[in-house]
Design a protein around this motif. Structure first.
Motif, short mmCIF file in Angstrom:
data_model
loop_
_atom_site.label_atom_id
_atom_site.label_comp_id
_atom_site.label_asym_id
_atom_site.label_seq_id
_atom_site.Cartn_x
_atom_site.Cartn_y
_atom_site.Cartn_z
N THR A 57 -53.89 20.43 36.23
CA THR A 57 -54.53 20.14 37.51
C THR A 57 -54.08 21.16 38.56
N ASN A 58 -54.88 21.28 39.60
CA ASN A 58 -54.61 22.23 40.68
C ASN A 58 -54.50 21.43 41.99
N PRO A 59 -53.32 20.88 42.28
CA PRO A 59 -53.19 19.97 43.42
C PRO A 59 -53.27 20.68 44.76
N ASN A 60 -53.86 20.01 45.74
CA ASN A 60 -53.92 20.53 47.10
C ASN A 60 -52.86 19.90 47.99
N GLY A 61 -51.85 19.30 47.37
CA GLY A 61 -50.79 18.67 48.13
C GLY A 61 -49.88 17.91 47.18
N GLY A 62 -48.88 17.26 47.75
CA GLY A 62 -47.99 16.45 46.94
C GLY A 62 -46.98 17.25 46.16
N PHE A 63 -46.60 16.68 44.98
CA PHE A 63 -45.46 17.20 44.23
C PHE A 63 -45.76 17.61 42.79
N TYR A 64 -46.96 17.30 42.25
CA TYR A 64 -47.11 17.28 40.80
C TYR A 64 -48.30 18.07 40.25
N VAL A 65 -48.06 18.64 39.07
CA VAL A 65 -49.11 19.20 38.23
C VAL A 65 -49.11 18.41 36.92
N TRP A 66 -50.31 18.08 36.44
CA TRP A 66 -50.46 17.32 35.18
C TRP A 66 -50.96 18.28 34.11
N LEU A 67 -50.17 18.44 33.05
CA LEU A 67 -50.45 19.42 32.01
C LEU A 67 -50.89 18.70 30.73
N THR A 68 -51.96 19.20 30.14
CA THR A 68 -52.45 18.64 28.88
C THR A 68 -52.18 19.62 27.75
N LEU A 69 -51.51 19.14 26.72
CA LEU A 69 -51.18 19.96 25.56
C LEU A 69 -52.31 19.91 24.54
N PRO A 70 -52.32 20.83 23.58
CA PRO A 70 -53.30 20.74 22.50
C PRO A 70 -53.13 19.44 21.72
N GLU A 71 -54.22 18.92 21.18
CA GLU A 71 -54.14 17.72 20.35
C GLU A 71 -53.18 17.97 19.19
N GLY A 72 -52.37 16.98 18.94
CA GLY A 72 -51.40 17.09 17.86
C GLY A 72 -49.99 17.29 18.34
N LEU A 73 -49.82 17.81 19.55
CA LEU A 73 -48.48 17.95 20.11
C LEU A 73 -48.12 16.68 20.86
N ASP A 74 -46.87 16.29 20.76
CA ASP A 74 -46.37 15.05 21.37
C ASP A 74 -45.30 15.41 22.38
N ALA A 75 -45.60 15.23 23.67
CA ALA A 75 -44.67 15.65 24.72
C ALA A 75 -43.36 14.87 24.66
N LYS A 76 -43.41 13.61 24.27
CA LYS A 76 -42.19 12.81 24.21
C LYS A 76 -41.29 13.27 23.07
N GLN A 77 -41.89 13.51 21.91
CA GLN A 77 -41.09 13.98 20.79
C GLN A 77 -40.57 15.39 21.02
N MET A 78 -41.27 16.15 21.84
CA MET A 78 -40.90 17.53 22.12
C MET A 78 -39.75 17.65 23.11
N LEU A 79 -39.49 16.58 23.86
CA LEU A 79 -38.53 16.65 24.96
C LEU A 79 -37.12 17.05 24.53
N PRO A 80 -36.56 16.50 23.43
CA PRO A 80 -35.22 16.95 23.04
C PRO A 80 -35.13 18.45 22.82
N ARG A 81 -36.17 19.03 22.23
CA ARG A 81 -36.18 20.48 22.05
C ARG A 81 -36.23 21.18 23.40
N ALA A 82 -36.98 20.62 24.34
CA ALA A 82 -37.06 21.23 25.67
C ALA A 82 -35.69 21.21 26.36
N VAL A 83 -34.98 20.10 26.23
CA VAL A 83 -33.66 20.02 26.85
C VAL A 83 -32.72 21.04 26.21
N THR A 84 -32.84 21.24 24.91
CA THR A 84 -32.05 22.26 24.24
C THR A 84 -32.35 23.64 24.82
N GLU A 85 -33.61 23.85 25.19
CA GLU A 85 -34.01 25.13 25.81
C GLU A 85 -33.77 25.13 27.32
#
Length: 438
Positions: A334-362
């Motif tokens: 999304t391209n917000p015109n205010g506030g605090f947040y961008v909402w990102l959509t991943l390709p189908e098949g990727l799971d943002a919750k399962q991916m989080l431990p790897r992200a923290v490692t990075e």
């Protein structure tokens, strides 16, 4: 010391059998659970929606504290009204007037942050099994409150213009056909948390009419409305109807969350019950904090300070969008015109919750989309907050996130029979409407 009663309980909690049934709805917020990790200095946190309070003029805040103690100390340290300090409620009218809301001071109830206002409204209206309508996705703190009162959150699809009226009609018809009792629509129309989109003017009036015709109250949560970047959002829904809308505001985003001062603007009958509910919960909100906020509003150029915040957050929004365009051009956001947040959509098949431990490692953190759905949706979505990190840290965080996403995509490709994911292909940066999961 008393001995816990006998019962099945759990291995860790001997009182398990005595808890009220509604406590089954209490669960740790995925956002709060991230704070311990995200607070590590080496981690770039794109997770929490923490305002950049360092942009505040410390001398004016300090002076407000000192003035309150020197001139009103005994009153500030005493119990106060359950409805809130009258002088601050007058000032709140000035703040709401910036968004074209004109009301009576008698209809303003000061709360301990707008989070308490959500809880008080839920306490007044929700019985077990009732339905709350809310955007898909929706604010995690509200979902938690509704769940704690044993209500069911039914999500309604949204797109880049906010909540979709036809989807709302369909959700209402479906729930009524199933015999459900719909109590209210909860909406964050301005710079939505978590999606970042803004409800269009035409849709505001249409959605209000849908709610009216079905006898559904509208709860309009508006903590970000003054934090616009290029142009202000349309006038709040509350400006269209002062009887069918409860409007919630907060100083957490335009001043500082540490004061824990918010408010509800409600129709007369609801206002009276809100005050009674607040008194039964906390007797009264903090007189001291309210008086400090009031003194700040009296002595500081708070409008200019909000404009400073707009500039800070605009720069950080731009940094995030530029980094996403450079490093993840094949994804949608999304391209917000205010506030605090961008909402990102991943390709189908990727799971943002399962991916989080790897992200923290990075050494990067974000909030998985599942936190913002009551029904388990949002697995390939995530919320990215640009409000707190510097532009340089945001760019670093997106680069680290790119490493994580590309790594996960490569793993998925290795086990996929449908061909590689096109993470690097160009696409438009708009919100993809989620399915109607009602």
């Amino acid at each position: 010391m008393s001995t816990p009663p006998a019962g099945s309980g759990t291995n860790l909690d001997p009182w398990y059998d005595l808890y009220a049934e509604r406590t089954s709805g209490l669960a740790a917020s995925e956002v709060r659970a991230l704070f311990a990790v995200a607070s590590r200095p080496e981690v770039v946190s794109l997770a929490g929606g923490m305002p950049f309070v360092s942009a505040l003029p410390e001398d004016l805040i300090r002076a407000a504290f000192s003035d309150v103690m020197s001139s009103q100390g005994p009153t500030a340290l005493q119990y106060g009204s359950g409805q809130g300090v009258p002088a601050l409620r007058e000032r709140i009218l000035d703040v709401m007037a910036e968004e074209s809301i004109h009301a009576s001071v008698d209809d303003v109830v000061t709360t301990t942050g707008s989070q308490q206002a959500i809880d008080l409204v839920a306490k007044l209206f929700l019985d077990p099994g009732d339905v709350v309508l809310a955007e898909a996705p929706s604010y995690v703190g509200a979902i938690g409150v509704f769940r704690s009162y044993q209500a069911r959150t039914v999500h309604v699809a949204m797109d880049s213009d906010g909540l979709i009226p036809e989807a709302l009609r369909e959700a209402i018809a479906r729930e009524k056909a199933a015999g459900s009792t719909i109590k209210f629509l909860y909406t964050v129309p301005n710079f939505h948390n978590p999606a970042g989109v803004t409800l269009s003017a035409d849709r505001r009036s249409e959605i209000l009419e849908i709610a009216r015709s079905n006898g559904i109250l509208v709860i309009e949560d508006d903590p970000y409305g003054l934090l616009y970047f290029d142009a202000p959002p349309p006038p709040p829904i509350r400006t269209l109807d002062d009887e069918g809308v409860v409007y919630l505001g907060s100083f957490s985003k335009t001043l500082a969350p540490g004061f824990r001062v918010g408010w509800a603007l409600a129709p007369h009958a609801i206002r009276d019950k809100l005050v009674l509910a607040a008194e039964s919960a906390i007797l009264s909100p903090s007189s001291f904090n309210q008086m400090v906020v009031n003194r700040y509003l009296e002595t500081a150029d708070w409008r200019a300070q909000i404009d400073v915040f707009r500039g800070v957050y605009r720069e950080r929004r731009d940094a995030m969008l530029e980094a996403l365009t450079e490093h993840l051009p094949g994804l949608t956001w999304t391209n917000p015109n205010g506030g605090f947040y961008v909402w990102l959509t991943l390709p189908e098949g990727l799971d943002a919750k399962q991916m989080l431990p790897r992200a923290v490692t990075e050494l990067v953190a974000y909030t998985p989309g599942t936190a913002f759905y009551a029904d388990g949706g949002g697995r390939n979505e995530m919320r990215l907050s640009f409000c707190y990190p510097t532009p340089e840290r945001i760019e670093l965080g997106i680069r680290r996130l790119t490493t994580v996403i590309n790594g996960e995509a490569a793993l998925l490709d290795a086990f996929s029979s449908t061909g590689p994911l096109q993470v690097q292909s160009k696409t438009r940066h708009v919100m993809t409407p989620p399915p109607d999961l009602g």
